[in-house]
Design a protein around this motif. Sequence first.
Motif, PDB file in Angstrom:
ATOM      1  N   LYS A 235       2.092   6.749  -6.830  1.00 59.15           N
ATOM      2  CA  LYS A 235       1.119   7.766  -7.230  1.00 59.15           C
ATOM      3  C   LYS A 235       1.764   9.153  -7.245  1.00 59.15           C
ATOM      4  O   LYS A 235       1.515   9.949  -8.157  1.00 59.15           O
ATOM      5  CB  LYS A 235      -0.093   7.732  -6.292  1.00 59.15           C
ATOM      6  CG  LYS A 235      -1.048   6.574  -6.592  1.00 59.15           C
ATOM      7  CD  LYS A 235      -2.334   6.660  -5.801  1.00 59.15           C
ATOM      8  CE  LYS A 235      -2.159   6.228  -4.380  1.00 59.15           C
ATOM      9  NZ  LYS A 235      -3.456   6.123  -3.650  1.00 59.15           N
ATOM     10  N   THR A 236       2.616   9.401  -6.266  1.00 58.58           N
ATOM     11  CA  THR A 236       3.319  10.685  -6.229  1.00 58.58           C
ATOM     12  C   THR A 236       4.283  10.809  -7.408  1.00 58.58           C
ATOM     13  O   THR A 236       4.327  11.840  -8.094  1.00 58.58           O
ATOM     14  CB  THR A 236       4.092  10.825  -4.905  1.00 58.58           C
ATOM     15  OG1 THR A 236       3.178  10.775  -3.815  1.00 58.58           O
ATOM     16  CG2 THR A 236       4.875  12.134  -4.873  1.00 58.58           C
TER      17      THR A 236
ATOM     18  N   SER B 101      -5.133   7.716  -8.025  1.00 61.17           N
ATOM     19  CA  SER B 101      -5.819   6.532  -7.490  1.00 61.17           C
ATOM     20  C   SER B 101      -5.151   5.265  -8.002  1.00 61.17           C
ATOM     21  O   SER B 101      -4.310   5.307  -8.914  1.00 61.17           O
ATOM     22  CB  SER B 101      -7.286   6.531  -7.931  1.00 61.17           C
ATOM     23  OG  SER B 101      -7.359   6.408  -9.348  1.00 61.17           O
TER      24      SER B 101
ATOM     25  N   CYS C 120       2.375   1.808  -3.379  1.00 63.44           N
ATOM     26  CA  CYS C 120       1.403   2.411  -4.298  1.00 63.44           C
ATOM     27  C   CYS C 120       1.292   3.918  -4.069  1.00 63.44           C
ATOM     28  O   CYS C 120       1.189   4.694  -5.015  1.00 63.44           O
ATOM     29  CB  CYS C 120       0.035   1.746  -4.132  1.00 63.44           C
ATOM     30  SG  CYS C 120      -0.045   0.052  -4.731  1.00 63.44           S
ATOM     31  N   THR C 121       1.330   4.319  -2.805  1.00 64.70           N
ATOM     32  CA  THR C 121       1.258   5.745  -2.483  1.00 64.70           C
ATOM     33  C   THR C 121       2.456   6.494  -3.067  1.00 64.70           C
ATOM     34  O   THR C 121       2.318   7.578  -3.656  1.00 64.70           O
ATOM     35  CB  THR C 121       1.207   5.952  -0.956  1.00 64.70           C
ATOM     36  OG1 THR C 121       0.039   5.333  -0.442  1.00 64.70           O
ATOM     37  CG2 THR C 121       1.192   7.427  -0.608  1.00 64.70           C
TER      38      THR C 121
ATOM     39  N   SER D  94       0.827  -1.202   0.000  1.00 59.89           N
ATOM     40  CA  SER D  94       0.000   0.000   0.000  1.00 59.89           C
ATOM     41  C   SER D  94       0.863   1.255   0.000  1.00 59.89           C
ATOM     42  O   SER D  94       0.601   2.223  -0.737  1.00 59.89           O
ATOM     43  CB  SER D  94      -0.923  -0.008   1.222  1.00 59.89           C
ATOM     44  OG  SER D  94      -1.747   1.142   1.224  1.00 59.89           O
ATOM     45  N   ASN D  95       1.926   1.242   0.818  1.00 60.03           N
ATOM     46  CA  ASN D  95       2.841   2.387   0.851  1.00 60.03           C
ATOM     47  C   ASN D  95       3.568   2.560  -0.481  1.00 60.03           C
ATOM     48  O   ASN D  95       3.803   3.689  -0.935  1.00 60.03           O
ATOM     49  CB  ASN D  95       3.864   2.216   1.979  1.00 60.03           C
ATOM     50  CG  ASN D  95       3.262   2.402   3.357  1.00 60.03           C
ATOM     51  OD1 ASN D  95       2.179   2.959   3.501  1.00 60.03           O
ATOM     52  ND2 ASN D  95       3.953   1.915   4.371  1.00 60.03           N
TER      53      ASN D  95
END
Length: 216
Positions: A194-195, A201, A190-191, A187-188
């Motif tokens: 995204k940046t 999303s 993916c974050t 999850s991290n």
Amino acid sequence: MAGTPAGTPERLLLVDDHPVVRTGCRRLLASAGPYEIMEADSGARALELCETEPPDAVILDLGLPDIGGLDLLDRLRRMSPDIRVLVFSMHEDAVFAARALEAGARGYVTKNDAPEELVAAVGTVLAGGIYLSRDMAREVAVMSFVPNRSPLQGLTARELRVLAELGQGSAIADIAEHLGVSYKTVSNTCTIMKTKLGARSIRDLIRIAVEHRVMP
């Protein structure tokens, strides 16, 4: 890695999870030189063979089911720093070739290149050289002068693997299981992606993976 004694066929290890690809490569290389050819259909099997029957060169697909190709390349080099690895991949984006070379590969050939390219690449790598097709070499060179030419250029090996898995429809929990890490780690990741990619999303990340044909 110790060289093969004079008069002994050089040993190659084909690492690809597609039997048809391995069969085609075996036939092509068998007709090109007196090679002893081993096969592995997974990263785990490749590691086992490299430890018990060290090859003179490894021909490595990046899209393995159990270990990401770049991760496997790193493990192989930690096992044997002088190992000669030629990446043989479906990825035609120069960012993958650049990543592979940065990770220690001695060459990069795509599965859409002419068969003669693979034969030439194997010979070059066995001789201690580095091989890229002319077009790929030009694209990799251009990348070094044009920062962030590809939106994928700033991604790490793990981020590329996660992005590829997303593009294949895998859920975050499944990706965590495949990589042997926690749900939070994926999850991290993916974050962070995204940046880096300007995505808002997970759906945007999936779109990017599909548009750039990123494969695991």
